[in-house]
Every structure is written in C-alpha cells, then in structure tokens.
Write an enzyme that holds these catalytic residues in place. Structure first.
Site, PDB file in Angstrom:
ATOM      1  N   ASP A 114       4.275  -2.223  -2.556  1.00  0.00           N
ATOM      2  CA  ASP A 114       5.101  -1.576  -1.534  1.00  0.00           C
ATOM      3  C   ASP A 114       5.359  -2.563  -0.406  1.00  0.00           C
ATOM      4  OD1 ASP A 114       5.292   0.884  -2.692  1.00  0.00           O
ATOM      5  OD2 ASP A 114       3.477   1.663  -1.777  1.00  0.00           O
TER       6      ASP A 114
ATOM      7  N   ASP B 130       1.238   4.650  -2.005  1.00  0.00           N
ATOM      8  CA  ASP B 130       0.569   5.453  -0.970  1.00  0.00           C
ATOM      9  C   ASP B 130       1.000   6.917  -0.965  1.00  0.00           C
ATOM     10  OD1 ASP B 130       3.111   5.139  -0.014  1.00  0.00           O
ATOM     11  OD2 ASP B 130       2.568   3.993   1.775  1.00  0.00           O
TER      12      ASP B 130
ATOM     13  N   ASP C  88       3.979   8.588  -5.867  1.00  0.00           N
ATOM     14  CA  ASP C  88       3.578   7.328  -6.519  1.00  0.00           C
ATOM     15  C   ASP C  88       2.526   7.565  -7.598  1.00  0.00           C
ATOM     16  OD1 ASP C  88       5.201   5.610  -5.038  1.00  0.00           O
ATOM     17  OD2 ASP C  88       3.765   5.511  -3.398  1.00  0.00           O
TER      18      ASP C  88
END
Length: 1029
Positions: free
Chosen positions: A447, A755, A759
């Site tokens: 990310d 997070d 996901d």
C-alpha cells in the site's frame, strides 16, 4: 415485632413512597420503582417464611410501636447482569421497549449516552463496574506445564527402548558386580537420557511460553471508547459494562451490547451463526450487537451490556485452547528428511546388531582379560543377558545418533528466536509458516498510505472554484459557502472534535484523513463543530469504503425543516464527475462546462503531481417536489447534479528510510509493486520518490496502470503485463486480489500489505499477508500472517531479512547435522563389522547426540541476519532443502572424519603406544572436537571467513565454551560414567590438531565451484529418459 410484620410494614412504607412520588416521576421511572418494590417485598416475605419463631423460655424484649425498613440493593446499578445478558442473547426486543429502550438501560447503568462513563477521571467507577459485572477477559484452559513437555519427550520410541536397556543394564550390573560398581553402566545411560530429555523439554517449554506471550499481545486490541465526553483508545480488556464504544468498518465488536446511534451499520455475524449474509443493525428492529462479530459497513456507537464470560463469544473462547503445534511447510519437509535418515540409521543399527550378536554367540569376542566371552553352556545366563543388553544398547544408540532429532528442534528454536527478535523489530508473527515463507518472497505488493508514507496528513492547499484560497484568507469566502463547507466537513465524518473547556486545547480523533480535514476546518475556518452538529439533524449516511472512495450524508437544518441538503466528500475526480456546477468565493453558482471540468482536472493533476492526496466536497439542495417519499432517504442522496464546494490537497510525506528499504528489497531480487487507491498522478509522484518507479518509467511503458485498466485486460494480457507493472493506481481490493492471483500463477511467492476490511481476500490469497498494526482493521489483522506494528515499509524489508535468516540458519544446521550422522554411522558400522566392537559407547553416543542436536541447534539457529542474505536471489518454491553447496561442504568433512577415526580405530594403539581403553577415549575425544570445529565451518555456507561477526553472537561462543568444558569433564573426571581414560597433554594436543584440520579443509572446498542445478535433478532426468525409451 415479628419478621412478617416488619416485612408488611416495609412493603406499606414502599407503597406510600410510590404513592407520594408517582406524580413527580416519568413513566419509565415509575416502572423501575415498581419493579424495585416488588423484588424487595417478595424478598422480605421469603425471609419471613423461613424464620419461624421457636417457643422457648427466653424473655422477649419489648419492641417499639413503629418499624423502619431500610432496603439496600446488592449493587449500585438499577439492573442486574442476568437481565442484561438474556436481553441481548435472546434478542428480546419487546422487553427492551418495556424497559424504556437503550437510553433507559444506559441510565440504569449510570451511563451518559452522549458522554459515556466517568472512567477517564474516576477509576472507582470502573472498579465498581468490574465488581458488579465482571471484566472483559476470558477463562482460558490452563497452560501446558513443564512436566507435560518432559512427558512428551519420554514418549519418544528410541528413548523408551534406551530406558529399557538402561534398566536391564542397571539390574544385571548390580546383580553381577554389586551396588557399588554395578550401577555405573546402567546409571550412566539413565543420566545421559535424563539430560537429553531435560534439554528438549526446556526448549519446547520456553517456546510454548513465547507463543503465549505473543498471543497476549495479538489479543490486546485497541478500541475507541467515549469516557467523560472524550474519545480515547483503550485496551479491549479494559472495557466495562456501561461503556460507550465507537465502531467503524473493519472493527471487531468487543463485547455484547446495544446500538445507541449510527448509520448504515451492517455486521458480519458468520463467526457466531455461520451465516455469510451481513445483518443490518438499527435502533428500531435489531439493536443487538454480539462480541466477536465484525463491522462490515457503516459506523455506530454501542452501549456495552455484557463483557467477558457473560458473552457467547467469551464462552466459546474459554473452551478453545490455542494450538501452538502448528507445523510449517519447512517443518513438514524436515520431518520427511528426518524419517529418511532415520530409516538408513535403522538399517545400519540392525546390521550392527546382527553382526555383534553373531560374533558374540560364535565365540569371536573376548573380555578385558582376553578370555572368550561366550563359551556355550559354561557361560552364566546373567553374563549372556548382560552382553546382549550391551549389544542392544549399542545398536539402539546408533539409531539415536542416526535419527536427527535436532532438526525439528532447530526449526522450533530458530522460529521462536526469530519471532522474538521480529517483535523487537516491529513485526508480530501470527502464523509461524510466514517466518520461513517470507524468505522466499519474490514480489511485495505494498500500500502507499501509512506504509510508504508517514500517514500524518495535513491540508496544504484548498481551491474554491478555480482560485486557490490561503488558510488565513477564509474571511474572503462568502459566509453561505463557508457554512456549506463546514456542514460538509462536520456532518460527513467519522472523526470527532472534543474540547474539555474553553481554556484547554482542542482534541481531534479519527483516521489521519479525517483528522487532517477536521483540523483544517477548526483552525482555518474557525468551525465550531458542536454548534454545526446541533443545528442539523442527519437523515441518512452513505459510509465511506475503499470501493466507492466517497461518503455522503443527507441532512436537514433545524431552522429550515422543509429543505433537505445532500453533502458528498471523497476522491476528487469521482466527486468532480458528479458535479454540473461549482461555487466561487463570492457564493455564485457557475455552470461547469467541458472547459471548466478540464481546468478542474488540471488542478487535481497539479496537486497530485506534488504528491498531494486530493479530496473534493460537493453539495446539493433537494427541492420539495423531489421529496416524494421522505422515508426513502437513500434514493434522495443523489449522485448527480451536484455543485462543487471545493478541492483540498492533503500532504502525506514519505517515511524516512523508505527509499533505502525499497532499494534493499530490489537489490535482494524482490520486485516491489505499489497498489493504491489514490489517483495515478499522486501514485506516480510517491512511487518515484520511494524508488519503486524509475524516472523514465511511465504509463506508456506499462509500468503504471489504473485498476480499471488492469481489470479490463483479457486473462492472457494480464499474465503478459503483470510482471512489468510497478504501480497500480485507483485500485479496488478486487484489483489487488486479481494481481496476487496472476503473480502466483506466474510462479512468484507473493507478500501483500493491507489495512482495510476489503483487503482481507488479498491478504488470505497471498503467500504472506502483512497487515498494519496502527491503521489496520481487526478483519485485516485476522486475515494476515504477520502484523507490521509501526505500519512502516522498512519493517517489511526487515521481515524479508528475517525470513531469509530462518531458512539460512536451518540449512547451516542441516549441513552440520548430516556431517555428524554420516561419520558416526560409517565409523560404527565398519568397526562393528570388521572388529566386532563399537568404538563409541551408548553414553558417549548420547553425549554426541546432545552436542549436535540440542547445543548445535541453539548455536546455529540463533544467528542474526546479515547483509549478505540480501545479496542472494530469493529461494524458489521448488528449490531443494539440501543444496549443491551444502553437499560440497559436508561430504569432504564427513570423509575426513571417517578416515581419521578409522585410522585411530585400527592403528591408534601402535601410533600412540596406548591400550584399547585410551585408544577408544582418543576416538571419542577426536570425534567430539571435530564437531566443535565443524560448527564454525557451518556458520557460513559460502564465505571462507567463518569468523566474521562471531563476536556479535555471544550465545554461539558460550555454547562452544560449554561444550569444550563439558568434554574435558567427561574425559578427565567422569571416567566411570563415560567409560573413558585420562589423556595427557600430548594426546589432547593431537586430538585438537586433528580436529582443527577441518578449518583448512572447509576453506579449500569452498573454492570448488558447484553447478546451480541440483544434483538429484540429473538423476531424475536420467530416470525420465530411461522410462521414455
């Protein structure tokens, strides 16, 4: 006065109290008081029926003509735990309404529904609640004690056989030689066995304790609670009944409770019911929330009614014992290797047993005095039994040495050690297999926000219309437009603003994005959030999630009850697509034509190119003619015809050291890809800054794509282009999952960071799921293998280094172990077949077993990661555990040891001019010292300098020192126990000199080049060719 009369008077007194006060009480308060009176009157009558007077001669004292009944409840709260538990567990909606709803339950629990409990400054209040309703902890099954692991070690088959041999040897020895001398042989084996078992049990016990500590850390979830009006993070274990908890997407519901207020709340109850459909929670139909369930959408505040063992989740968890015996893929491979070596050892041991028994019963063996040991019927039965037991013990001990029990122990030790060290390096391992798999990772999909960047956002630019507005120039904005912006910020947020008093500083809570926007509005535009919130009523909320990338709110102003206002906030280009007009600073609404839209797109791109995250605000007033069905609020929250209020640019700087960490991964042959929800220009700017994207790479080279592009590729196109992609912008969680699946199909070992709740599928699909400890939701953490505690990419690079270290340490130990196995088996077999005796006794072999299994594992499995590890390519999925390099290192060492020890066996007496006893001691001492010197060689598989960095591993040096010291004690002081003879200085020097040759041998063999292709693959090819012919 009798007890009954006391009770009656008490009831009358309560009745009068009810009669007098009823007029001053509300309907719900009258119900509570009525229930209160009923309970205590019935209790009084129960007491009276139990206390029948006994007629005795005792003088009855005069009682007064009046009585006062003082009723003292058992606790200070107006509702008991049983009522609360049943209310939620059974979903008793009618009973909840009868009791006056959630607000009345909160009142009975002495909780302010708005400001929570007073726990922030009143620890006594929390203590009372814990005493009355319990704490939010579960009764766990008792931890396995030390003796459990001792018993597990005792259950090993070879240990059981050895114990049998030791018992027979002890019994026969005492019978033949008496207690004073006879206990030595059997007792020595007993002591050696106990030593081996103790070390094994201590290691396993320590590892189990380590897991327990880690599980406590992973279970200690931080929850947002409201105490004394202040939102604050508290431990899940500190939650008490009456607590007001804030829930958002991805949170785990921490206790049983009731819905207070919120919007669009949907809960995943599959962990409780097994049903995968999300359940809608609201105040009217279903306000019941259960511990252990997950928030799938929306946000809310809940009132806690039951904690710990009073919840269904608590009852379930108390019956589940955490399994710490998880077997990793590497452990499974090692168990196969152990089994294969063990089979070879069994064959050798069986052959040795047969040879020794045949030689004994054919009269080819002699005792210490040179007499024939077996002489038919003349030999005593005790002597025969004693000899057979010694032969069996020797054969069994060969099996003990042959079976590399140290391999599983080495894996356990290195995994436990690396887990502990990784915790210090801000990485918490949830699944053991991730430790080793991470060392094989070939791709890391990361990310952007919070991982590559600091996640400390600040609004640095704001555009109103086509003009930028400085923070100090808010006064130039039309009051009407400023009011709309403040409404859009204050009402369309999951954050909060709290100010204890006018003198104190403002406290802002929420996600980093929400905190940045609220801080900008409060400090820049002087927004009074409380005033704005109180002046409006919210009708409907569309909560933000990573797929929609926007959130909306439908509201009415209390001063103008007829007009409904819609506010949207989210990703700039998505909100811009919803707009047909925009406000300027003067408050005029200007039509947005194609040219104006293009100019706004350029403004967004300009901010994105400066690494800013762009957030847009839009507004629409819904006229009365469109408000056909006011109850269908969702339909009123339109996604078109909006008026753009403004564009905010949020700066989130890159983390210090992230560029170096990305460079380290790339240098180690690991490809780093950035997958982000931000727009393509922001993504490119950050990726270039972090070193993921080279300055000459762009969208035309296929290095940068958008999620929608990647999604719309054909499967063939995706497989062709997936490896070239470095950055995927505006991606959804589905795009991330799709990329992971494509990379795995291409044969990559994929690590993914995540997070959010969405996901979870990608984290589960990846070979290694890495969730974020600070920003990560509980759903993401539960789906991951490792939790990065500081959300930092540098910690991901550290995990990669540790993964390689685990694999490398185990390979070092295998090389060391196999060298000993090969040497010990060959020496014992050749000596037994040719000379009819085993040069190493059972006790000596057990001592060697302890050195190489346990102490060797401790020494080699606790080596720290080095920079050299990041210079190699990742280990592939199919690469063999024992590489060509390891075979090259171990075979010359094993051959050298075999040659030297067989020379000592057959020529030792003449070379040194000693008797058999001293010769056997020389063999034993040289063999042990060879392992000590070879332990240094095993530290480096490829480097010639095996001493580099040795001063940093104090444990290794300590184990070497302990091994040498114990060996000196065994040879010089425990003669009877170890069946050895004292050696002089010259003999010690000779043993050390012979053993030390293993160092130059190790240095020379490392110069020999080896093919990259595994040796055994050639055999498979030949076999395949033969079959095909």
């Amino acid at each position: 006065m009798s007890t009954t009369l006391h009770a009656k008077l008490g009831c009358i007194e309560i009745g009068l109290l009810l009669a007098v006060r009823k007029s001053t009480l509300s309907k719900h308060q009258r119900k509570w008081l009525s229930a209160f009176a009923t309970i205590y009157c019935s209790r009084a009558f129960n007491i009276s029926s139990l206390s029948k007077p006994k007629f005795t001669n005792t003088k009855i004292p005069r009682s007064p003509s009046y009585a006062t009944l003082t009723v003292e409840p058992d606790n200070e709260f107006e509702i008991d735990q049983t009522t609360l538990t049943d209310l939620v567990k059974e979903k008793r909606l009618n009973q909840l309404r009868e009791l006056g709803g959630v607000e009345e339950i909160a009142s009975a629990l002495k909780t302010d529904a708005e400001h929570g409990i007073h726990g922030y400054g009143d620890p006594q209040d929390i203590a009372k609640r814990v005493e009355a309703f319990g704490s939010n902890t579960y009764m766990k099954p008792p931890a396995k004690g030390f003796f459990h692991f001792v018993w597990e070690a005792f259950k090993d088959l070879t240990i059981i056989i050895l114990l049998g041999c030791a018992a027979l040897s002890l019994g026969l020895g005492i019978k033949v030689h008496g207690l004073k001398e006879g206990w030595i042989d059997g007792g020595s084996i007993f002591i050696a066995i106990i030593l081996v078992i103790s070390v094994s049990a201590v290691s396993n016990y320590r590892q189990n304790r380590q897991f327990d500590k880690l599980s406590k850390v992973s279970d200690n979830v931080q929850i947002e609670a409201v105490r004394g009006g202040r939102r604050q993070q508290i431990s899940i274990f500190d939650i008490v009944v009456g607590e007001v908890i804030c829930l958002k997407i991805g949170d785990q519901v921490p206790a049983d409770g009731l819905f207070l207020d919120g919007h669009s709340l949907q809960v995943d109850e599959s962990s409780m019911t097994g049903e995968s459909d999300h359940v809608e929670i609201n105040q009217t139909q279903n306000p019941f929330l259960f511990s252990g369930t997950k928030v799938a959408d929306g946000y809310a505040r809940m009132l806690v009614t039951s904690v710990g063992m009073n919840t269904t989740w608590g009852e379930m968890m108390s019956q589940i014992s955490r399994d710490t015996n998880e077997q990793t893929p590497l452990q499974a491979r090692l168990n196969k290797l152990t089994s294969s070596i063990g089979k070879v050892g069994l064959v050798v041991a069986f052959l040795v047993l047969i040879v020794l028994l045949v030689r004994y019963f054919t009269g080819n063996t002699q005792d210490e005095n040179g007499n024939q040991e077996y002489n038919g019927s003349k030999t005593k039965v005790d002597d025969i039994l004693n000899a057979v037991v010694e032969i069996v013990a020797a054969a069994v001990t060969i099996v003990v040495v042959a079976i590399p029990e140290g391999l599983p122990l080495a894996v356990t030790l290195t995994l436990a050690y690396s887990m502990k060290r990784m915790m210090v390096d801000k990485a918490m391992v949830r699944k053991l297999s991730a430790c080793e798999t991470m060392g094989s990772a070939t791709v890391i999909c990361t990310d952007k926000t919070g991982t590559l960047t600091m996640n400390e956002m600040k609004v640095t630019k704001f555009w109103l219309g086509e003009e930028p507005v400085a923070e100090e120039a808010f006064s130039s904005i039309s009051p009407y437009v400023l009011n709309l912006i403040q409404e859009g910020v204050a009402l369309n947020t999951t954050g909060s603003v709290y100010r204890p008093s006018t003198d104190s500083e403002i406290e802002i809570s929420g996600s980093p994005t929400e905190k940045a926007i609220l801080s900008w509005a409060v400090h820049g535009s002087k927004m009074d959030m409380q005033k704005v919130v109180k002046s409006c009523s919210i009708l409907y909320v569309e909560a933000f999630n990573s797929q929609k990338k926007r959130s909306g709110v439908l509201m009415k102003r209390k001063a103008d009850n007829n007009t409904i206002q819609a506010h949207w906030k989210g990703a700039a280009e998505m909100i811009l697509a919803m707009c047909t007009s925009y406000y300027n600073a003067s408050g005029l609404v200007i039509n947005m034509d194609d040219n104006a839209k293009m100019r706004f797109e350029q403004i967004i791109q300009g901010m994105a190119a400066s690494s800013l995250r762009c957030i847009a605000f839009a507004h629409k007033e819904i006229p009365a003619e469109e408000q056909v069905d006011e109850r269908d609020h969702k339909a009123l929250l339109k996604e078109d015809g909006m008026t753009l209020l403004g564009l905010a640019g949020l700066k989130d700087p890159c983390r210090p050291g992230v560029k170096e960490a990305v460079g380290d991964c790339q240098y180690a042959g690991v490809n780093v890809k950035m997958i982000t929800g931000d727009n393509v220009f922001t993504a490119k700017a950050i990726a270039t800054e972090c070193g993921i994207l080279k300055p000459n790479q762009d969208m035309f080279s296929g290095a940068v794509v958008e999620g929608v592009q990647f999604r719309n590729y054909t499967p063939e196109e995706r497989m062709l282009k997936v490896e070239k992609i470095c950055v995927m912008a505006r991606s959804s969680p589905f795009d991330k999952l799709l990329m992971v699946q494509c990379l795995k199909q291409k044969g990559h070992v994929v690590a993914v960071t995540g997070d959010g709740t969405n996901d979870a599928p990608a984290l589960k699909e990846a070979d290694i799921g890495l969730s974020m400890g600070i920003q990560g939701t509980e759903v993401a953490k539960e789906s991951s293998d490792i939790v990065i505690m500081d959300d930092n990419f540098a910690s991901v690079a550290t995990v990669l280094k540790w993964g390689r270290c685990v694999y490398n340490n185990i390979q070092k130990f295998i090389q060391f172990q196999l060298t000993v196995n090969v040497a010990a088996l060959v020496i014992n077999f050749v000596a037994a077949v040719s000379a009819g005796e085993v040069p190493l006794t059972a006790v000596q072999l057990l001592w060697v077993n302890l050195i190489m299994d346990t102490l060797g594992a401790l020494a080699l499995a606790t080596e720290k990661p080095t920079k050299e590890l990041m210079e190699k390519k990742p280990v592939g999925r199919t690469e063999p555990l024992i590489t060509n390099i390891m075979w090259r290192n171990l075979l010359p060492q094993a051959l050298y040891q075999i040659a030297i020890l067989l020379t000592l066996q057959f020529r030792g007496k003449s070379i040194f001019g000693v008797d058999d006893k001293v010769k056997d001691t020389l063999i034993f001492n040289t063999f042990v010292l060879c392992q000590v010197f070879n332990e240094f060689n095993a530290r480096k598989l490829e480097k010639k300098n095996v001493f580099k960095g040795i001063h940093t591993n104090k444990l290794f040096l300590g184990i070497i020192a302990v091994t040498i010291l114990l060996q000196v004690v065994m040879v010089e002081f425990l003669k009877k126990f170890a069946d050895t003879e004292r050696l002089n200085w010259g003999q010690w020097g000779a043993c050390i000199g012979i053993a030390a040759v293993s160092w130059p041998i190790g240095c020379v063999v490392k110069s020999i080049p080896v093919p990259e292709k595994p040796i055994f693959s050639y055999l498979k090819m030949k076999k395949h060719k033969k079959n095909s012919i």
